[in-house]
Write an enzyme that holds these catalytic residues in place. Structure first.
Site, short mmCIF file in Angstrom:
data_model
loop_
_atom_site.label_atom_id
_atom_site.label_comp_id
_atom_site.label_asym_id
_atom_site.label_seq_id
_atom_site.Cartn_x
_atom_site.Cartn_y
_atom_site.Cartn_z
N SER A 1 1.42 49.43 11.02
CA SER A 1 2.01 50.74 11.25
C SER A 1 0.90 51.61 11.82
CB SER A 1 2.53 51.31 9.92
OG SER A 1 3.59 52.19 10.11
N ARG A 2 1.24 52.42 12.83
CA ARG A 2 0.18 53.15 13.53
C ARG A 2 -0.48 54.21 12.67
NH1 ARG A 2 4.21 54.98 18.01
NH2 ARG A 2 5.08 55.60 16.00
N LYS B 1 18.78 47.39 10.56
CA LYS B 1 19.88 47.73 11.45
C LYS B 1 19.48 48.93 12.29
CE LYS B 1 21.45 51.28 10.48
NZ LYS B 1 21.26 52.72 10.04
N ASP C 1 23.81 56.02 14.01
CA ASP C 1 22.80 55.39 13.13
C ASP C 1 23.39 55.21 11.73
OD1 ASP C 1 19.83 54.62 12.56
OD2 ASP C 1 20.38 56.06 11.01
P1 NAP Z 1 11.15 56.42 10.28
O1 NAP Z 1 11.02 57.15 8.98
O2 NAP Z 1 10.95 57.16 11.55
O3 NAP Z 1 10.13 55.20 10.17
C1 NAP Z 1 9.95 54.26 11.19
C2 NAP Z 1 8.46 53.95 11.29
O4 NAP Z 1 8.28 53.06 12.39
C3 NAP Z 1 7.63 55.18 11.60
O5 NAP Z 1 7.12 55.73 10.40
C4 NAP Z 1 6.53 54.66 12.50
O6 NAP Z 1 5.37 54.37 11.76
C5 NAP Z 1 7.05 53.36 13.06
N1 NAP Z 1 7.28 53.43 14.51
C6 NAP Z 1 6.95 52.49 15.43
N2 NAP Z 1 7.32 52.85 16.65
C7 NAP Z 1 7.88 54.05 16.54
C8 NAP Z 1 8.47 54.94 17.48
N3 NAP Z 1 8.53 54.64 18.77
N4 NAP Z 1 8.98 56.09 17.01
C9 NAP Z 1 8.93 56.41 15.70
N5 NAP Z 1 8.40 55.59 14.77
C10 NAP Z 1 7.88 54.42 15.19
O7 NAP Z 1 12.56 55.72 10.40
P2 NAP Z 1 13.44 55.07 9.23
O8 NAP Z 1 14.39 56.05 8.69
O9 NAP Z 1 12.55 54.35 8.29
O10 NAP Z 1 14.32 54.07 10.11
C11 NAP Z 1 13.80 52.88 10.65
C12 NAP Z 1 14.95 51.92 10.85
O11 NAP Z 1 15.58 51.70 9.58
C13 NAP Z 1 16.05 52.46 11.77
O12 NAP Z 1 16.55 51.44 12.58
C14 NAP Z 1 17.11 52.96 10.82
O13 NAP Z 1 18.42 52.88 11.37
C15 NAP Z 1 16.97 51.98 9.66
N6 NAP Z 1 17.44 52.54 8.39
C16 NAP Z 1 17.09 53.78 7.97
C17 NAP Z 1 17.62 54.31 6.79
C18 NAP Z 1 17.25 55.68 6.26
O14 NAP Z 1 17.91 56.15 5.31
N7 NAP Z 1 16.24 56.35 6.77
C19 NAP Z 1 18.51 53.56 6.05
C20 NAP Z 1 18.80 52.27 6.46
C21 NAP Z 1 18.27 51.79 7.64
P3 NAP Z 1 3.94 54.53 12.49
O15 NAP Z 1 3.95 55.84 13.20
O16 NAP Z 1 2.97 54.47 11.35
O17 NAP Z 1 3.84 53.37 13.43
#
Ligand code: NAP
Length: 307
Positions: free
Chosen positions: A35-36, A89, A167
């Protein structure tokens, strides 16, 4: 055998669900994170998946928790490096991406698991069993949540490929495609796009099953107050309702099931089984319906959205 896992994308869902689920899963162990901007104490940490894959940390599988944009390159890199793959997903930004990953996994003899966590909610399998053999009259989905609460600062959701309200909406579609005894196809859709966003903030969808049962879905990201994640199915044997995202099941208003959340623990247990038995589980159908909504949907422009 214990599957040594590398987790990519240490964001909200990774911390909320994946880490505790992996911890609770027999047969899987987290051995590295890529993770970045984030890492975990006492675990090897890499900036990105390429650095992880070229390191001397031995892993058997990769679990991708990054946003859909960029997921394809990460997934392909993992498979080309000979690692089994579990995908959050949606499994890709497009249907064709998912097909390509499926072909590559098959060619390499690796497991690919396109997870749909909502299908693991406690009421989903009992709902599927109840509906089998019933005459279904209609299906109504209401999936309305507050984007500011559930997705704070997640700019990627509003970009192309981020899906906007789909989403969460794709979670509802993953349940409907699991519990319904026959397939359905989209017939009409209206998508509302904030004037400053590439992805919709609300959607109204109408489907028909193969035999003509009407299925409607309302998705909205602007819900404040109580949140709504409900699916109601009218049948000749009573009205089935899945609420709270599938964790509660009632028939004609009588609660039949309400269990603690085990969605992600079930997913990891299943991943271990798939890997150890040399199988894959790839079902793009919820994403196909979302793609169809973008194909068929009438577009309405609405107020700009600011987080
Ligand atoms: P998030 O909080 O934004 O986390 C994703 C992580 O991926 C970021 O912290 C980032 O970490 C990394 N990353 C790598 N490339 C990226 C980019 N281009 N833009 C942004 N982040 C990037 O998102 P999330 O809610 O965990 O969701 C991630 C996936 O899980 C999605 O597909 C979502 O549909 C799924 N999901 C989410 C939830 C929910 O409740 N949030 C529930 C079920 C499924 P670094 O910056 O450290 O690389």
């Amino acid at each position: 055998m214990t599957i040594r896992l590398g987790l990519v994308g240490l964001g909200k869902i990774a911390r909320d669900q994946h880490l505790p689920a992996i911890e609770a899963t027999e047969g899987a162990e987290l051995v590295a994170v890529a993770s970045r901007h984030a890492g975990l104490d006492n675990l090897p940490h890499f900036h990105d998946i390429d650095a992880l894959l070229s390191s001397d940390v031995a892993i058997d599988a990769v679990t991708l928790c990054t946003p859909p944009q960029g997921r394809f390159a990460q997934a392909r890199a993992a498979l080309l490096a000979g690692k089994h793959l579990m995908l959050e997903k949606p499994p890709g930004m497009s249907v064709a991406e998912v097909d390509a990953l499926g072909r590559l996994a098959k060619e390499k003899g690796l497991t690919i698991f396109t997870t749909w966590h909502s299908r693991e909610a406690a009421g989903v399998e009992p709902a599927r069993a109840f509906l089998a053999g019933k005459a279904i009259r209609s299906v109504r989905v209401e999936w309305k949540e507050d984007v500011r609460y559930w997705h704070p600062g997640q700019q990627w959701i509003w970009e192309p490929g981020g899906l906007g309200v789909f989403d969460p909406g794709i979670n509802a579609l993953s349940i409907v495609t699991r519990i319904m005894p026959e397939p359905m196809h989209l017939t009409e859709a209206t998508l509302e796009f904030p004037e400053n966003c590439a992805s919709p903030i609300a959607a109204d969808l109408t489907f028909s099953t193969d035999s003509g049962v009407p299925v409607t879905a309302e998705f909205d990201f602007r819900q404040t107050g109580p949140q709504t994640w409900d699916i109601t199915v009218e049948t000749d044997g009573g009205a089935l309702k899945l609420s709270l995202g599938g964790s509660r099941l009632s028939i004609d208003g009588v609660e039949r099931m309400a269990e603690e959340d085990r969605e992600y623990r079930n997913l990891y247990a299943r991943f271990v089984k798939l890997v150890t038995s040399g199988q894959s589980d790839l079902d793009p159908s919820p994403l196909v319906h979302v793609a169809d909504a973008f194909l068929l949907g009438r577009r309405k422009i609405t107020d700009p959205f600011y987080d």
